[in-house]
Design a protein around this motif. Structure first.
Motif, short mmCIF file in Angstrom:
data_model
loop_
_atom_site.label_atom_id
_atom_site.label_comp_id
_atom_site.label_asym_id
_atom_site.label_seq_id
_atom_site.Cartn_x
_atom_site.Cartn_y
_atom_site.Cartn_z
N TYR A 1 0.84 -1.19 0.00
CA TYR A 1 0.00 0.00 0.00
C TYR A 1 0.88 1.25 0.00
O TYR A 1 0.98 1.99 0.99
N ALA A 2 1.54 1.46 -1.13
CA ALA A 2 2.47 2.57 -1.28
C ALA A 2 2.49 3.01 -2.74
O ALA A 2 2.68 2.19 -3.64
N ASP A 3 2.31 4.30 -2.96
CA ASP A 3 2.36 4.88 -4.30
C ASP A 3 3.77 5.30 -4.69
O ASP A 3 4.02 5.62 -5.85
N HIS B 1 -1.82 0.03 7.13
CA HIS B 1 -1.80 -1.27 6.46
C HIS B 1 -0.68 -1.20 5.43
O HIS B 1 -0.77 -0.49 4.43
N ALA B 2 0.38 -1.96 5.68
CA ALA B 2 1.58 -1.85 4.85
C ALA B 2 1.54 -2.76 3.64
O ALA B 2 1.90 -2.35 2.53
N THR C 1 -2.55 3.92 4.67
CA THR C 1 -3.82 3.19 4.61
C THR C 1 -4.15 2.61 5.97
O THR C 1 -3.31 1.94 6.57
N GLU C 2 -5.37 2.84 6.46
CA GLU C 2 -5.69 2.46 7.82
C GLU C 2 -6.01 0.97 7.95
O GLU C 2 -6.53 0.34 7.04
N GLY C 3 -5.71 0.44 9.13
CA GLY C 3 -6.03 -0.94 9.48
C GLY C 3 -5.52 -1.27 10.86
O GLY C 3 -4.38 -0.99 11.18
N ASP D 1 -1.05 -10.28 6.38
CA ASP D 1 -1.28 -8.84 6.34
C ASP D 1 -0.36 -8.17 7.34
O ASP D 1 -0.26 -8.60 8.50
N ILE D 2 0.31 -7.11 6.90
CA ILE D 2 1.27 -6.41 7.75
C ILE D 2 0.74 -5.01 8.06
O ILE D 2 0.34 -4.27 7.15
N TYR D 3 0.73 -4.68 9.35
CA TYR D 3 0.31 -3.37 9.83
C TYR D 3 1.45 -2.78 10.66
O TYR D 3 2.16 -3.52 11.34
N THR D 4 1.60 -1.47 10.61
CA THR D 4 2.74 -0.87 11.31
C THR D 4 2.49 0.59 11.66
O THR D 4 1.62 1.25 11.05
N GLN D 5 3.26 1.09 12.61
CA GLN D 5 3.30 2.52 12.91
C GLN D 5 4.49 3.20 12.23
O GLN D 5 4.69 4.39 12.41
#
Length: 390
Positions: free
Chosen positions: A238-240, A304-305, A297-299, A318-322
């Motif tokens: 989730y990166a442009d 949401h990475a 992106t939230e999650g 699924d990977i989520y991070t700060q």
């Protein structure tokens, strides 16, 4: 799933190693032993050693569903992670070794390791704080990689397991270690939640202004260790934008759009589809070895990475991070020199890493988010790797 993870793992006679010094073994039947991706027995005695005057051991976390994660405090390493596939069969999705000696002698030092003080690269092993230049140990050509010659992957962490689902690792990185200023007190908490998440909580304090950028360098194959290349894995990041690099993999200091390039994973795509394209950035990394600038992106109350799916197993991570960035590494430097738990070698691109992080070389890139930690402040960040199956 109708069948609980607990019953699945029990039926497969999976190892449940207590976090103590009692020697423990798993048992696998002949059919499983013949399968290169079968869950492999771990013998806790092979993780009991003394290194630099400190004892190492094996620690296993279990959630109420029966999912299991095995760690050693040598390098704060994730040794094994058992996850059910789409058919309910337990799969070890993390590559690694069946003993401490395996990690000590590996030609690849980062398998499963907790990384610090600074994850990723610092150009020419130099940075400046408050007008003073610091020189670090260089261990990646002219650059410093993952903390230096003796980064956190080579130290024995103090370990405590307060409950069956939690492991707490602590380490004091002394002032001047690998060239970094300040006594850095580090605490990393690994926990296995009942939502089938491996949660990583990092904390650190210092008595002198310093740098801090912690991560974990687990190598994943969601089809199972020994199942072959990861090129068929379906990946979405989730990166442009990403941060292009020079030939030594140091960022050029700018963000570049992924659209229209082999780095575009904004929609799900197989890792192998464009990895051999004629592209200067792919040539620099010998494949993917680049930092992505996450969109936010939230999650789960985090960013949401990424989402990655094993093409054979149906396992989804699924990977989520700060953290603001994610390093995607496609196993380009794996050279078949090491033998994993199940007997398979670390062949070219048979595992991938997705490391949550601040950007590489941030101390020398004024346009990147800062990684400076000051006395009186606490470095604190969390990442979550959540598993399911489809």
């Amino acid at each position: 799933m109708k069948q609980s993870l607990k019953s699945i793992f029990a039926a497969a006679s999976i190892l449940a190693v207590a976090a103590c010094n009692t020697p423990t073994k798993t048992n696998t039947d002949d059919a499983a032993a013949a399968d290169s991706t079968a869950v492999v027995q771990l013998d806790s005695t092979k993780f009991q050693k003394e290194i630099d005057g400190k004892k190492t051991n094996l620690y296993v976390l279990k959630n109420k569903n029966g999912m299991q994660a095995a760690f050693t405090n040598y390098g704060g390493r994730l040794v094994s992670l058992l996850v059910p596939d789409s058919a309910g069969k337990p799969v070890d999705v993390v590559v690694g070794f069946d003993s401490v000696d395996g990690f000590v002698n590996s030609t690849e030092p980062y398998f499963g390791a907790t990384i610090g003080r600074y994850g990723n690269r610092i150009a020419k092993g130099k940075f400046t704080l408050d007008g003073k230049q610091y020189t670090l140990a260089t261990n990646n050509g002219q650059n410093t990689l993952h903390g230096g010659k003796k980064g956190f992957q080579y130290v024995v962490w103090d370990a405590a397991q307060p409950d069956p689902q939690t492991l707490v690792l602590t380490y004091l990185s002394k002032d001047g270690e690998e060239g970094y200023p300040g006594n850095l007190n580090v605490k990393v908490t690994y926990s296995l939640t009942d939502d089938n998440e491996l949660k990583m909580d990092y904390e650190a304090t210092t008595d002198k202004k310093t740098l801090c950028n912690l991560t974990n360098h687990a190598f994943f194959n969601l089809n199972g260790e020994g199942s072959g290349p990861i090129l068929g894995h379906l990946l979405q990041i989730y990166a442009d934008q990403y941060t292009p690099v020079d030939t030594t993999l140091i960022p050029l200091g700018k963000h570049a759009d992924v659209k229209g390039t082999p780095f575009d994973f904004t929609t799900p795509e197989t890792i192998g589809k464009r990895i051999e394209e004629d592209n200067d950035q792919l040539k620099a990394g010998k494949g993917y070895d680049h930092n992505y600038v996450l969109n936010g992106t939230e999650g789960l109350g985090m960013t949401h990475a990424a989402t990655v799916k094993g093409d054979k197993s149906g396992i989804v991570m699924d990977i989520y991070t700060q953290e603001p960035g994610l390093q995607f590494y496609s196993g380009n430097f794996m050279q078949s020199k090491n033998v994993f738990k199940g007997g398979a070698k670390d062949d070219f691109r048979t595992a991938l890493a997705l490391e949550t992080q601040h950007f590489p070389d941030s101390p020398n890139q004024p346009g990147f988010p800062s990684t400076v930690l000051e006395p009186g402040k606490t470095y604190k960040t969390s990442s979550v790797y959540r598993f399911s199956a489809k």
